[in-house]
Design a protein around this motif. Sequence first.
Motif, PDB file in Angstrom:
ATOM      1  N   HIS A  41      -7.153  -3.467  -1.496  1.00 22.34           N
ATOM      2  CA  HIS A  41      -5.963  -2.791  -2.000  1.00 22.34           C
ATOM      3  C   HIS A  41      -5.537  -3.357  -3.356  1.00 22.34           C
ATOM      4  O   HIS A  41      -5.138  -2.601  -4.250  1.00 22.34           O
ATOM      5  CB  HIS A  41      -4.813  -2.936  -0.991  1.00 22.34           C
ATOM      6  CG  HIS A  41      -5.040  -2.181   0.278  1.00 22.34           C
ATOM      7  ND1 HIS A  41      -4.345  -2.445   1.444  1.00 22.34           N
ATOM      8  CD2 HIS A  41      -5.896  -1.169   0.582  1.00 22.34           C
ATOM      9  CE1 HIS A  41      -4.745  -1.628   2.401  1.00 22.34           C
ATOM     10  NE2 HIS A  41      -5.690  -0.836   1.896  1.00 22.34           N
ATOM     11  N   TRP A  80       0.830  -1.205   0.000  1.00 28.63           N
ATOM     12  CA  TRP A  80       0.000   0.000   0.000  1.00 28.63           C
ATOM     13  C   TRP A  80       0.868   1.260   0.000  1.00 28.63           C
ATOM     14  O   TRP A  80       0.529   2.282  -0.623  1.00 28.63           O
ATOM     15  CB  TRP A  80      -0.920  -0.024   1.207  1.00 28.63           C
ATOM     16  CG  TRP A  80      -2.098   0.913   1.118  1.00 28.63           C
ATOM     17  CD1 TRP A  80      -2.458   1.856   2.022  1.00 28.63           C
ATOM     18  CD2 TRP A  80      -3.074   0.994   0.070  1.00 28.63           C
ATOM     19  NE1 TRP A  80      -3.598   2.514   1.617  1.00 28.63           N
ATOM     20  CE2 TRP A  80      -4.002   2.001   0.415  1.00 28.63           C
ATOM     21  CE3 TRP A  80      -3.245   0.295  -1.131  1.00 28.63           C
ATOM     22  CZ2 TRP A  80      -5.079   2.342  -0.393  1.00 28.63           C
ATOM     23  CZ3 TRP A  80      -4.318   0.627  -1.940  1.00 28.63           C
ATOM     24  CH2 TRP A  80      -5.222   1.645  -1.570  1.00 28.63           C
ATOM     25  N   TYR A 113       1.957   1.824  -3.503  1.00 28.91           N
ATOM     26  CA  TYR A 113       0.819   2.330  -4.283  1.00 28.91           C
ATOM     27  C   TYR A 113       0.665   3.837  -4.075  1.00 28.91           C
ATOM     28  O   TYR A 113       0.488   4.609  -5.035  1.00 28.91           O
ATOM     29  CB  TYR A 113      -0.463   1.595  -3.857  1.00 28.91           C
ATOM     30  CG  TYR A 113      -1.734   2.198  -4.416  1.00 28.91           C
ATOM     31  CD1 TYR A 113      -2.079   2.031  -5.750  1.00 28.91           C
ATOM     32  CD2 TYR A 113      -2.584   2.940  -3.601  1.00 28.91           C
ATOM     33  CE1 TYR A 113      -3.249   2.592  -6.265  1.00 28.91           C
ATOM     34  CE2 TYR A 113      -3.753   3.499  -4.090  1.00 28.91           C
ATOM     35  CZ  TYR A 113      -4.080   3.318  -5.431  1.00 28.91           C
ATOM     36  OH  TYR A 113      -5.233   3.875  -5.929  1.00 28.91           O
ATOM     37  N   LEU A 153       3.692   0.893  -9.054  1.00 30.61           N
ATOM     38  CA  LEU A 153       2.420   0.160  -9.084  1.00 30.61           C
ATOM     39  C   LEU A 153       2.678  -1.341  -9.229  1.00 30.61           C
ATOM     40  O   LEU A 153       2.027  -2.162  -8.570  1.00 30.61           O
ATOM     41  CB  LEU A 153       1.535   0.650 -10.233  1.00 30.61           C
ATOM     42  CG  LEU A 153       0.860   2.007 -10.041  1.00 30.61           C
ATOM     43  CD1 LEU A 153       0.127   2.414 -11.317  1.00 30.61           C
ATOM     44  CD2 LEU A 153      -0.123   1.970  -8.866  1.00 30.61           C
ATOM     45  N   SER A 211      -5.740   0.953 -11.110  1.00 31.10           N
ATOM     46  CA  SER A 211      -4.791   1.967 -11.564  1.00 31.10           C
ATOM     47  C   SER A 211      -3.949   1.479 -12.735  1.00 31.10           C
ATOM     48  O   SER A 211      -3.506   2.287 -13.568  1.00 31.10           O
ATOM     49  CB  SER A 211      -3.869   2.376 -10.402  1.00 31.10           C
ATOM     50  OG  SER A 211      -4.616   2.973  -9.366  1.00 31.10           O
ATOM     51  N   ASP A 260      -7.633  -1.860  -6.005  1.00 33.95           N
ATOM     52  CA  ASP A 260      -7.245  -0.477  -6.308  1.00 33.95           C
ATOM     53  C   ASP A 260      -6.028  -0.426  -7.231  1.00 33.95           C
ATOM     54  O   ASP A 260      -5.961   0.399  -8.160  1.00 33.95           O
ATOM     55  CB  ASP A 260      -6.936   0.281  -5.019  1.00 33.95           C
ATOM     56  CG  ASP A 260      -8.203   0.621  -4.231  1.00 33.95           C
ATOM     57  OD1 ASP A 260      -9.311   0.371  -4.739  1.00 33.95           O
ATOM     58  OD2 ASP A 260      -8.080   1.132  -3.098  1.00 33.95           O
ATOM     59  N   VAL A 261      -5.053  -1.292  -6.968  1.00 32.32           N
ATOM     60  CA  VAL A 261      -3.836  -1.297  -7.792  1.00 32.32           C
ATOM     61  C   VAL A 261      -4.152  -1.783  -9.203  1.00 32.32           C
ATOM     62  O   VAL A 261      -3.709  -1.190 -10.199  1.00 32.32           O
ATOM     63  CB  VAL A 261      -2.732  -2.160  -7.147  1.00 32.32           C
ATOM     64  CG1 VAL A 261      -1.498  -2.212  -8.053  1.00 32.32           C
ATOM     65  CG2 VAL A 261      -2.349  -1.610  -5.779  1.00 32.32           C
ATOM     66  N   ALA A 272       3.940  -2.573  -5.963  1.00 31.31           N
ATOM     67  CA  ALA A 272       2.827  -2.624  -5.003  1.00 31.31           C
ATOM     68  C   ALA A 272       2.015  -3.888  -5.200  1.00 31.31           C
ATOM     69  O   ALA A 272       1.677  -4.591  -4.233  1.00 31.31           O
ATOM     70  CB  ALA A 272       1.947  -1.392  -5.164  1.00 31.31           C
ATOM     71  N   LEU A 273       1.704  -4.200  -6.447  1.00 31.89           N
ATOM     72  CA  LEU A 273       0.901  -5.387  -6.752  1.00 31.89           C
ATOM     73  C   LEU A 273       1.622  -6.664  -6.326  1.00 31.89           C
ATOM     74  O   LEU A 273       1.010  -7.573  -5.763  1.00 31.89           O
ATOM     75  CB  LEU A 273       0.577  -5.434  -8.252  1.00 31.89           C
ATOM     76  CG  LEU A 273      -0.356  -6.567  -8.693  1.00 31.89           C
ATOM     77  CD1 LEU A 273      -1.707  -6.470  -7.982  1.00 31.89           C
ATOM     78  CD2 LEU A 273      -0.551  -6.550 -10.206  1.00 31.89           C
TER      79      LEU A 273
END
Length: 525
Positions: A454, A417, A420, A432, A461, A457-458, A435-436
């Motif tokens: 979360h 997070w 992200y 990104l 994006s 959300d990634v 983050a993933l």
Amino acid sequence: MLFVKSFSVIFVFIILFSISFQGCSSIAAKHDSQSLPVIESSPLHAQEKAHAYFCAGYFSLLDRDWENAAANFEKAIQLDRSSGRIMQHLATCYFQLGKNEKSIDYLEKLAKIKPNEFSVHYTLATLYETVGKYREAIEEYEYARQCKTTKLDHVFLADTLYRLANLYMQEGMMEKGIECYKSMFDMKLVSEPAKIYYEIGQKYFEKNDTKKALEYFLKVKEADPKLSFASFYLTLCYDALHDYDNAIKEAKVFLEKEPDNWVMRLALSEIYEKTNNESQQSEEIKKIEEILKKNIDAGSKNSKEYFLLCQIYRNQRKIDKAIAVVENMKLIPLDKETIRDIHFLLANLYYEDKRFDRVEEELQMALKLDPDFHEANNFLGYLFVENNRNLDEAIQLINKALKAQPRNGAYLDSLGWAYYKKAQVEGRHDYLIKALQKLLEAVQFLEEPDIYDHIGDVHYSLGNWDEAVNAWRKAQDLYKKMFNQEVQIENITTKLEKLKRLISVEETGSKVIKKRIEVKSGIQP
């Protein structure tokens, strides 16, 4: 709880080495600081020199001058290497000087000279036990129990069998331990069998052999029904075996004698919770609350009482009262670790109360006391991430937490997070991706709806809309299985509806573009 007093090692040495010595009387009258140098200059034979050094050492021993005593006994043993009494006193001196290994060395030699001497094996065993050499202690206790003993030795024999039983059980050899206890019964070395059964039951309980523990706690109750602690452990055993009716019955027996025992009431409340008896559970919690308030108002120094009362208020959503209890706990003597835990608990309470400035303050104080406190490092890092500030420091803090627990799903979620949020601030696609990766790793260790949220959300994006929908739906399903998650469910629903509209618009746009291309190309539908 012991059925027989366990003797200290010092007392064992006193018993072993209280011996009357012959040949020291002629030196006794002249015992002063001037007498020792004469030993070096006197033309004595080896045995006479050894005796002189021995007597000098003996007088130093009487004065508790262990250093000089050991020095003289060492000189004596060099001249008379087979003397058991010199070895005995060297073992005593080195024990008194805290040099347990040297003491053991001389006792081992003594055991070879006197293989059938009960006191030697018993003393050596107790020293092995003192320094943590449990296997060697077991061997020496076994030698000791095989030695011929007098009635005067019986109290030490009882202690031998008791210590041996405990060592066997500590090493996981439960049956051998039981055999030692049985020997005590057979030799009539025990006057209170209930306490022996209690010892056995407690060992089985510690080893999670609940059925065996139950068997012996029932024997305790049969041998002495007045012992309330039997009902305490019987409650715990029945609870672990899911025999809740008997667990409740024993708990009530115990509470008749000790109505203010909040530990038992807490266990009983948990049993009522398991049996879905909400009214009885609430009644017990209320009684626990009253007992704890009374104890704390009376100046309790037990930090567990403060922590439990705080938790009760927290569960009741009385956050102000919970905070007041913890603040009050700061007034009692506490060790460094407990003070650290208090700051961490206050951080959690202030977070629930949305007093975020106080959250950071308490976490900083916890980390000042313990910079490697991984829970606090992760919490502070996540707090920064949530507020889009100090993102580089947040990543450092979370990585420090992960160093302590690299497979912690919550910490991996925090790190994912953080990347992200950093990607959003800096507009970097590679963050990104990072983050993933961390979030997908996190969900392998911890299936929590927040993590799936979360991940969604990634993916969103990154433009992976189908994957975002799947992740958010998974989060939504998990939130629905939890209590009081209406806000989170509504947020997920809003995201899904928004994405659904975007997908619909995209699909409509794609159809329009396709049709225009077909018209321009002269393709007839």
